[in-house]
Design an enzyme around this catalytic site. Structure first.
Site, mmCIF file in Angstrom:
data_model
loop_
_atom_site.group_PDB
_atom_site.id
_atom_site.type_symbol
_atom_site.label_atom_id
_atom_site.label_comp_id
_atom_site.label_asym_id
_atom_site.label_seq_id
_atom_site.Cartn_x
_atom_site.Cartn_y
_atom_site.Cartn_z
ATOM 1 N N TYR A 1 31.324 0.872 -21.035
ATOM 2 C CA TYR A 1 32.556 1.665 -20.888
ATOM 3 C C TYR A 1 32.253 3.159 -20.938
ATOM 4 O O TYR A 1 32.761 3.939 -20.126
ATOM 5 C CB TYR A 1 33.527 1.274 -22.003
ATOM 6 C CG TYR A 1 34.875 1.951 -21.933
ATOM 7 C CD1 TYR A 1 35.875 1.467 -21.091
ATOM 8 C CD2 TYR A 1 35.153 3.061 -22.725
ATOM 9 C CE1 TYR A 1 37.115 2.074 -21.035
ATOM 10 C CE2 TYR A 1 36.396 3.683 -22.670
ATOM 11 C CZ TYR A 1 37.373 3.183 -21.820
ATOM 12 O OH TYR A 1 38.604 3.794 -21.763
ATOM 13 N N SER B 1 37.853 9.405 -20.607
ATOM 14 C CA SER B 1 37.945 9.192 -22.053
ATOM 15 C C SER B 1 36.933 10.067 -22.773
ATOM 16 O O SER B 1 35.889 10.412 -22.205
ATOM 17 C CB SER B 1 37.683 7.723 -22.393
ATOM 18 O OG SER B 1 37.537 7.529 -23.789
#
Length: 372
Positions: free
Chosen positions: A237, A224
């Site tokens: 994350y 990501s």
């Protein structure tokens, strides 16, 4: 009898506007297939010549120079990709065994269904049941990929029942969406185990057999852009995704030397329209549009089918996100404020929040799914 309650308002009112689909990515795509395409570029001087314009006329010279520049750019890009990613491996879907973690919903499910319908053998690993029950050509294995023992057990089952895996897609992920000070150590450990350590578990479980296979294979790593820029309420994350990207680069370097018949694909999308990020605020849908899973799935499938190494980044800003670190600190802070990256998670609900909204709105007479 009281009147029924009104339907819930859309999370993004601008979604119904005529200009909602307009984004910088759409503009770039139009230009790439028109003014920046060699075929179209060479049509212009040909049209001038059809009008009996002399070859040495200024408009003719400018159009020829432009077409030559565009053609040269495409050739350079092609050479760069060939040098960087090497020769493709041969892909035969009838003999491919594709393993997808987190494939019970969202992006993973889309890829699994497409390959299942196209004749490949697909194994889905997920702790949740598949959203649509069963899919043709897809075998579901209940597995918590954050548990190395479960991964090893399922890997043995897949080897016995389906054959040697040739494609591994590490897609599983979870999002806590809380400030670091509000997360328990158990939540942090679970996040890192699912988002980062699971990649090591699956690679150790599936890569050795893939390396012994003469036909080679492909490893797809879903990361990501958050792994590069970070974001408030996404510390765990972001740390995991940064580690995943570093793992991919190191693994690619190792495989290039030891097993050149294994290809690697890195996927670094921006905000995806999946339940994982349900409720996240999108401040600027023109410069940072929400990415639809079907668009990412098409790119991933094309990369696997081509048998090449690849780095897939979407939308447009994700392809240039590495330049963010080059900016002066003050400009980085300004960019963060303009993008709203540190306030986007204030409205986060996540997968559980979406389930709750579905239950509530089902009682009220309907539920409208928005893109997040």
């Amino acid at each position: 009898m009281p009147p029924p309650p009104p339907p819930p308002p859309p999370m993004h009112p601008q979604g119904d506007s005529w200009f909602a689909p307009l984004s910088i990515d759409l503009v770039v795509k139009v230009f790439k297939t028109s003014f920046f395409h060699p075929f179209i570029a060479w049509i212009i001087p040909l049209c001038f010549r059809a009008q009996n314009m002399f070859w040495d006329a200024p408009p003719m010279l400018v159009s020829i120079a432009w077409a030559s520049l565009i053609s040269l750019s495409w050739i350079v890009i092609g050479i760069n990709n060939r040098v960087a990613y090497g020769r493709p491996r041969e892909v035969d879907l009838s003999e491919e065994v594709i393993v997808i973690t987190g494939g019970a919903s969202g992006l993973g499910l889309l890829i699994a269904e497409v390959y299942g319908m196209r004749g490949a053998t697909v194994a889905v690993l997920d702790i949740e049941e598949m959203e649509n029950g069963e899919a043709r050509g897809v075998t579901y294995y209940k597995c918590d990929v954050s548990d190395k023992d479960q991964v090893a057990r399922v890997a043995a089952e897949i080897q016995k029942e389906l054959g040697t895996p040739t494609v591994l897609i590490n897609n599983a992920a979870i999002v806590n969406g809380k400030p670091l000070l509000e997360q328990s150590l158990a939540e942090i450990e679970k996040s890192l185990s699912t988002n980062l350590l699971s990649h090591f578990y699956t690679l150790k479980a599936f890569l050795p057999a893939m390396a012994r296979n003469e036909r080679g294979g492909t490893v797809v790593t879903v990361s990501s852009v958050i792994g590069t820029v970070g974001a408030a309420q996404l510390a765990d994350y972001a740390a995991a995704k940064a580690g995943v990207s570093a793992l991919h680069r190191s693994l690619t370097a190792e495989l290039r030397q030891s097993h050149p018949n294994i290809r690697t694909v890195l996927v670094t999308p921006g905000q995806l329209s999946t339940p994982l990020f349900y409720g996240v605020n999108t401040p600027n849908r023109f410069f940072a549009p929400v990415v639809e899973p079907v668009d990412v799935a098409k790119e991933v499938i094309a990369a696997i089918d081509s048998g090449k190494n690849a780095h897939l980044a979407m939308p447009l800003y994700a392809r240039w996100i590495d330049w963010y670190s080059v900016l002066p600190a003050s400009l980085q802070l300004l960019a963060r404020k303009l993008a709203g990256v540190d306030t986007a998670m204030t409205t986060f609900k996540g997968r559980e929040g979406m389930k709750g909204d579905k239950k509530v709105n089902k009682k009220e007479g309907g539920f409208r799914i928005q893109a997040f």
